[in-house]
Write a protein that holds these residues in place. Sequence first.
Motif, PDB file in Angstrom:
ATOM      1  N   MET A   1       0.879  -1.248  -0.021  1.00 24.59           N
ATOM      2  CA  MET A   1       0.189   0.141  -0.085  1.00 24.59           C
ATOM      3  C   MET A   1       0.822   1.254   0.195  1.00 24.59           C
ATOM      4  SD  MET A   1      -3.040   1.121   2.816  1.00 24.59           S
ATOM      5  CE  MET A   1      -3.534  -0.716   2.676  1.00 24.59           C
ATOM      6  N   ALA A   2       0.495   2.052  -0.849  1.00 27.53           N
ATOM      7  CA  ALA A   2       1.145   3.375  -0.995  1.00 27.53           C
ATOM      8  C   ALA A   2       1.217   4.172   0.361  1.00 27.53           C
ATOM      9  CB  ALA A   2       0.867   3.992  -2.194  1.00 27.53           C
ATOM     10  N   ASP A   3       2.170   4.957   0.714  1.00 30.72           N
ATOM     11  CA  ASP A   3       2.401   5.881   1.664  1.00 30.72           C
ATOM     12  C   ASP A   3       1.752   7.140   1.161  1.00 30.72           C
ATOM     13  OD1 ASP A   3       5.022   7.322   3.951  1.00 30.72           O
ATOM     14  OD2 ASP A   3       2.657   7.164   4.093  1.00 30.72           O
ATOM     15  N   ASN A   4       0.549   7.397   1.443  1.00 31.72           N
ATOM     16  CA  ASN A   4       0.092   8.595   0.890  1.00 31.72           C
ATOM     17  C   ASN A   4       0.084   9.847   2.020  1.00 31.72           C
ATOM     18  OD1 ASN A   4      -0.836   7.811  -1.873  1.00 31.72           O
ATOM     19  ND2 ASN A   4      -2.303   6.603  -0.778  1.00 31.72           N
ATOM     20  N   ASP A   5       1.123  10.415   2.195  1.00 30.87           N
ATOM     21  CA  ASP A   5       1.427  11.354   3.148  1.00 30.87           C
ATOM     22  C   ASP A   5       1.193  12.810   2.478  1.00 30.87           C
ATOM     23  OD1 ASP A   5       4.850  11.214   3.434  1.00 30.87           O
ATOM     24  OD2 ASP A   5       3.459  11.491   1.742  1.00 30.87           O
ATOM     25  N   ALA A   6       0.738  12.929   1.141  1.00 31.91           N
ATOM     26  CA  ALA A   6       0.629  14.316   0.368  1.00 31.91           C
ATOM     27  C   ALA A   6      -0.638  14.976   1.355  1.00 31.91           C
ATOM     28  CB  ALA A   6      -0.105  13.928  -1.004  1.00 31.91           C
ATOM     29  N   SER A   7      -0.258  16.329   1.344  1.00 34.00           N
ATOM     30  CA  SER A   7      -1.177  17.288   1.984  1.00 34.00           C
ATOM     31  C   SER A   7      -1.841  17.802   0.907  1.00 34.00           C
ATOM     32  CB  SER A   7      -0.375  17.931   2.990  1.00 34.00           C
ATOM     33  OG  SER A   7       0.553  18.750   2.225  1.00 34.00           O
ATOM     34  N   ASP A   8      -2.955  18.683   1.225  1.00 35.79           N
ATOM     35  CA  ASP A   8      -3.985  19.383   0.512  1.00 35.79           C
ATOM     36  C   ASP A   8      -3.140  20.713   0.245  1.00 35.79           C
ATOM     37  OD1 ASP A   8      -7.058  20.833   0.754  1.00 35.79           O
ATOM     38  OD2 ASP A   8      -5.638  20.774  -1.024  1.00 35.79           O
ATOM     39  N   GLY A   9      -2.734  21.144  -1.100  1.00 40.96           N
ATOM     40  CA  GLY A   9      -2.268  22.253  -1.610  1.00 40.96           C
ATOM     41  C   GLY A   9      -0.921  22.885  -1.020  1.00 40.96           C
ATOM     42  N   GLU A  10      -0.089  21.901  -0.611  1.00 43.83           N
ATOM     43  CA  GLU A  10       1.260  22.536   0.125  1.00 43.83           C
ATOM     44  C   GLU A  10       2.024  23.252  -1.233  1.00 43.83           C
ATOM     45  OE1 GLU A  10       3.491  19.718   1.940  1.00 43.83           O
ATOM     46  OE2 GLU A  10       5.292  20.482   1.720  1.00 43.83           O
ATOM     47  N   ALA A  11       2.245  24.423  -1.003  1.00 44.11           N
ATOM     48  CA  ALA A  11       2.491  25.562  -2.354  1.00 44.11           C
ATOM     49  C   ALA A  11       3.827  25.038  -2.587  1.00 44.11           C
ATOM     50  CB  ALA A  11       2.350  26.877  -1.864  1.00 44.11           C
ATOM     51  N   GLY A  12       4.166  24.856  -4.027  1.00 40.81           N
ATOM     52  CA  GLY A  12       5.587  24.770  -4.197  1.00 40.81           C
ATOM     53  C   GLY A  12       6.010  23.074  -4.442  1.00 40.81           C
ATOM     54  N   ARG A  13       5.350  22.310  -3.747  1.00 39.01           N
ATOM     55  CA  ARG A  13       5.740  20.722  -4.015  1.00 39.01           C
ATOM     56  C   ARG A  13       4.987  20.512  -5.162  1.00 39.01           C
ATOM     57  NH1 ARG A  13       3.417  16.160  -2.567  1.00 39.01           N
ATOM     58  NH2 ARG A  13       1.414  16.849  -1.856  1.00 39.01           N
ATOM     59  N   PRO A  14       5.804  19.537  -6.013  1.00 39.21           N
ATOM     60  CA  PRO A  14       5.517  18.979  -7.084  1.00 39.21           C
ATOM     61  C   PRO A  14       4.083  17.988  -6.738  1.00 39.21           C
ATOM     62  CG  PRO A  14       7.678  18.790  -7.016  1.00 39.21           C
ATOM     63  CD  PRO A  14       7.273  19.167  -5.588  1.00 39.21           C
ATOM     64  N   LEU A  15       3.230  18.090  -7.729  1.00 43.85           N
ATOM     65  CA  LEU A  15       2.102  17.100  -7.545  1.00 43.85           C
ATOM     66  C   LEU A  15       2.232  16.047  -8.221  1.00 43.85           C
ATOM     67  CD1 LEU A  15      -1.278  19.478  -7.938  1.00 43.85           C
ATOM     68  CD2 LEU A  15      -0.288  18.438  -6.185  1.00 43.85           C
ATOM     69  N   ASN A  16       1.917  14.802  -7.605  1.00 42.32           N
ATOM     70  CA  ASN A  16       1.433  13.418  -8.210  1.00 42.32           C
ATOM     71  C   ASN A  16       0.135  13.505  -8.958  1.00 42.32           C
ATOM     72  OD1 ASN A  16       4.268  12.914  -7.708  1.00 42.32           O
ATOM     73  ND2 ASN A  16       3.684  11.781  -6.025  1.00 42.32           N
ATOM     74  N   ILE A  17       0.136  13.499 -10.112  1.00 43.72           N
ATOM     75  CA  ILE A  17      -1.603  13.530 -10.549  1.00 43.72           C
ATOM     76  C   ILE A  17      -1.807  11.945 -11.530  1.00 43.72           C
ATOM     77  CG2 ILE A  17      -1.423  15.820 -10.581  1.00 43.72           C
ATOM     78  CD1 ILE A  17      -1.345  15.587 -13.780  1.00 43.72           C
ATOM     79  N   LEU A  18      -2.949  11.636 -11.430  1.00 46.56           N
ATOM     80  CA  LEU A  18      -3.580  10.662 -12.184  1.00 46.56           C
ATOM     81  C   LEU A  18      -4.588  11.096 -13.158  1.00 46.56           C
ATOM     82  CD1 LEU A  18      -3.906   7.567 -12.500  1.00 46.56           C
ATOM     83  CD2 LEU A  18      -5.422   7.823 -10.425  1.00 46.56           C
ATOM     84  N   ILE A  19      -4.356  10.790 -14.217  1.00 49.08           N
ATOM     85  CA  ILE A  19      -5.377  11.101 -15.323  1.00 49.08           C
ATOM     86  C   ILE A  19      -6.077   9.827 -15.689  1.00 49.08           C
ATOM     87  CG2 ILE A  19      -5.631  12.004 -17.709  1.00 49.08           C
ATOM     88  CD1 ILE A  19      -2.768  13.289 -17.226  1.00 49.08           C
ATOM     89  N   VAL A  20      -7.590   9.666 -15.570  1.00 48.88           N
ATOM     90  CA  VAL A  20      -8.288   8.646 -15.844  1.00 48.88           C
ATOM     91  C   VAL A  20      -9.240   9.105 -17.117  1.00 48.88           C
ATOM     92  CG1 VAL A  20      -9.586   6.949 -14.851  1.00 48.88           C
ATOM     93  CG2 VAL A  20      -8.087   8.269 -13.389  1.00 48.88           C
ATOM     94  N   ASP A  21      -9.164   8.561 -18.307  1.00 50.33           N
ATOM     95  CA  ASP A  21      -9.918   8.471 -19.134  1.00 50.33           C
ATOM     96  C   ASP A  21      -9.612   7.317 -20.214  1.00 50.33           C
ATOM     97  OD1 ASP A  21     -11.052   9.760 -21.939  1.00 50.33           O
ATOM     98  OD2 ASP A  21     -10.977  11.615 -20.814  1.00 50.33           O
ATOM     99  N   ASP A  22     -10.944   6.955 -20.985  1.00 49.25           N
ATOM    100  CA  ASP A  22     -10.640   5.919 -21.692  1.00 49.25           C
ATOM    101  C   ASP A  22      -9.936   6.319 -23.138  1.00 49.25           C
ATOM    102  OD1 ASP A  22     -14.014   5.381 -23.170  1.00 49.25           O
ATOM    103  OD2 ASP A  22     -13.193   7.089 -22.187  1.00 49.25           O
ATOM    104  N   SER A  23      -9.914   7.553 -23.136  1.00 49.78           N
ATOM    105  CA  SER A  23      -9.337   8.014 -24.560  1.00 49.78           C
ATOM    106  C   SER A  23      -7.911   8.256 -24.245  1.00 49.78           C
ATOM    107  CB  SER A  23      -9.725   9.180 -25.125  1.00 49.78           C
ATOM    108  OG  SER A  23      -9.247   9.749 -26.122  1.00 49.78           O
ATOM    109  N   SER A  24      -6.820   7.474 -25.000  1.00 46.14           N
ATOM    110  CA  SER A  24      -5.456   7.688 -24.669  1.00 46.14           C
ATOM    111  C   SER A  24      -4.860   9.009 -25.342  1.00 46.14           C
ATOM    112  CB  SER A  24      -4.644   6.477 -25.336  1.00 46.14           C
ATOM    113  OG  SER A  24      -4.741   6.632 -26.769  1.00 46.14           O
ATOM    114  N   VAL A  25      -5.705   9.401 -26.313  1.00 46.95           N
ATOM    115  CA  VAL A  25      -5.384  10.845 -26.954  1.00 46.95           C
ATOM    116  C   VAL A  25      -5.713  11.798 -26.052  1.00 46.95           C
ATOM    117  CG1 VAL A  25      -6.041  12.318 -28.687  1.00 46.95           C
ATOM    118  CG2 VAL A  25      -5.413  10.186 -29.348  1.00 46.95           C
ATOM    119  N   MET A  26      -6.894  11.769 -25.188  1.00 41.57           N
ATOM    120  CA  MET A  26      -7.327  12.779 -24.173  1.00 41.57           C
ATOM    121  C   MET A  26      -6.115  12.682 -23.088  1.00 41.57           C
ATOM    122  SD  MET A  26      -9.085  15.174 -23.182  1.00 41.57           S
ATOM    123  CE  MET A  26     -10.328  15.441 -24.496  1.00 41.57           C
ATOM    124  N   ARG A  27      -5.742  11.776 -22.453  1.00 34.93           N
ATOM    125  CA  ARG A  27      -4.898  11.411 -21.582  1.00 34.93           C
ATOM    126  C   ARG A  27      -3.457  12.118 -21.958  1.00 34.93           C
ATOM    127  NH1 ARG A  27      -6.252   6.063 -21.379  1.00 34.93           N
ATOM    128  NH2 ARG A  27      -4.297   5.470 -21.988  1.00 34.93           N
TER     129      ARG A  27
END
Lengths: 141, 187
Positions: A1-27
């Motif tokens: 299980m991933a250690d999800n210690d990310a906090s909400d909106g901590e300025a300047g820290r790079p965001l890890n994002i997940l893009i979910v869409d069935d279109s590879s082009v849209m992703r």
Amino acid sequence: MADNDASDGEAGRPLNILIVDDSSVMRAMIKRVAALSAVPIGEIYEASDGQAALQVLEAHPIDAVFTDINMPIMNGTELLKEIGRQDRWKHVLRVIISTDGSIARRQEVSGLDVRHYVEKPFRPEVMRDVLSEITSGAHAH
Amino acid sequence: MSSQKSRRVPTPTEHRQALCDALVDVSEHSFFAVAEVGDEPRFAELVSNPVPALMPWEEGAADAGVAPAPVSWLVVHVRFTGAWGGALVMTLPRPLAGELLASFLGRFGPEDLSEDELLDGTGELANMTCGDWLTRTCERRRFDLQPPAVEVMPEGWSPLEASSAWQVFAAINDRPVALRLDFHEAV
């Protein structure tokens, strides 16, 4: 299980994002816009449906999920409900990106802690502004 | 009264106008293209006289020859359910799809696209157009979309073969595009 210690909106820290869409082009388009924005982006993960997105969430620390609604196997609404059920993912910021901008759909997701609802088609600067708002830590009204 | 208002079914004319607005909206905002709604004669003219890949003054134009190569076409079906059921059908020439997708993805040109990207992106164009149209017309009613199905038409196929089947004739970047709405039941 991933250690999800990310906090909400901590300025300047790079965001890890997940893009979910069935279109590879849209992703690919969203990924490109995110990378070109002035917002610090960490890792960008992709999934083609809600079920695959849950597997990514299990395996990696994710700060924000950008999800479509209409997808096969598990749609965006079901994904957001599942994220909401898990305490370990309560920090994950949720953004909907969908062609469905109907009042009915917006009402359906109103209780799912959606930070932004972006309607397709959207201009790249809209995504930039959403990312900026997320990282600034401001709360949407 | 409010429930009556929310249940009002758009007229065919209103559906058509909303579809036109959706096509322009999607073309301009996502694909950075110029979309214009026209008529059947203009559409037929664009189909019969396709824009050449190279303009006469561009390098390689002389080698390419005067007559443009036969154009192949893509037809996309996007099925919808909910407030009403049916399918949006869109047809466009393959070169236009390549142009739009290259712009969408920030690629140098259509030659940088894989076949999968071309078909996926073309489906997404129709998918966004359908969703945009439904958002405009459904008001408070819910709708659901199925994944788009993109068909590569056989060589020699032309949308002019059944022009009466199309309801909206348009041009994106001066290339022909046609759409129609097939409802399961009369609305």
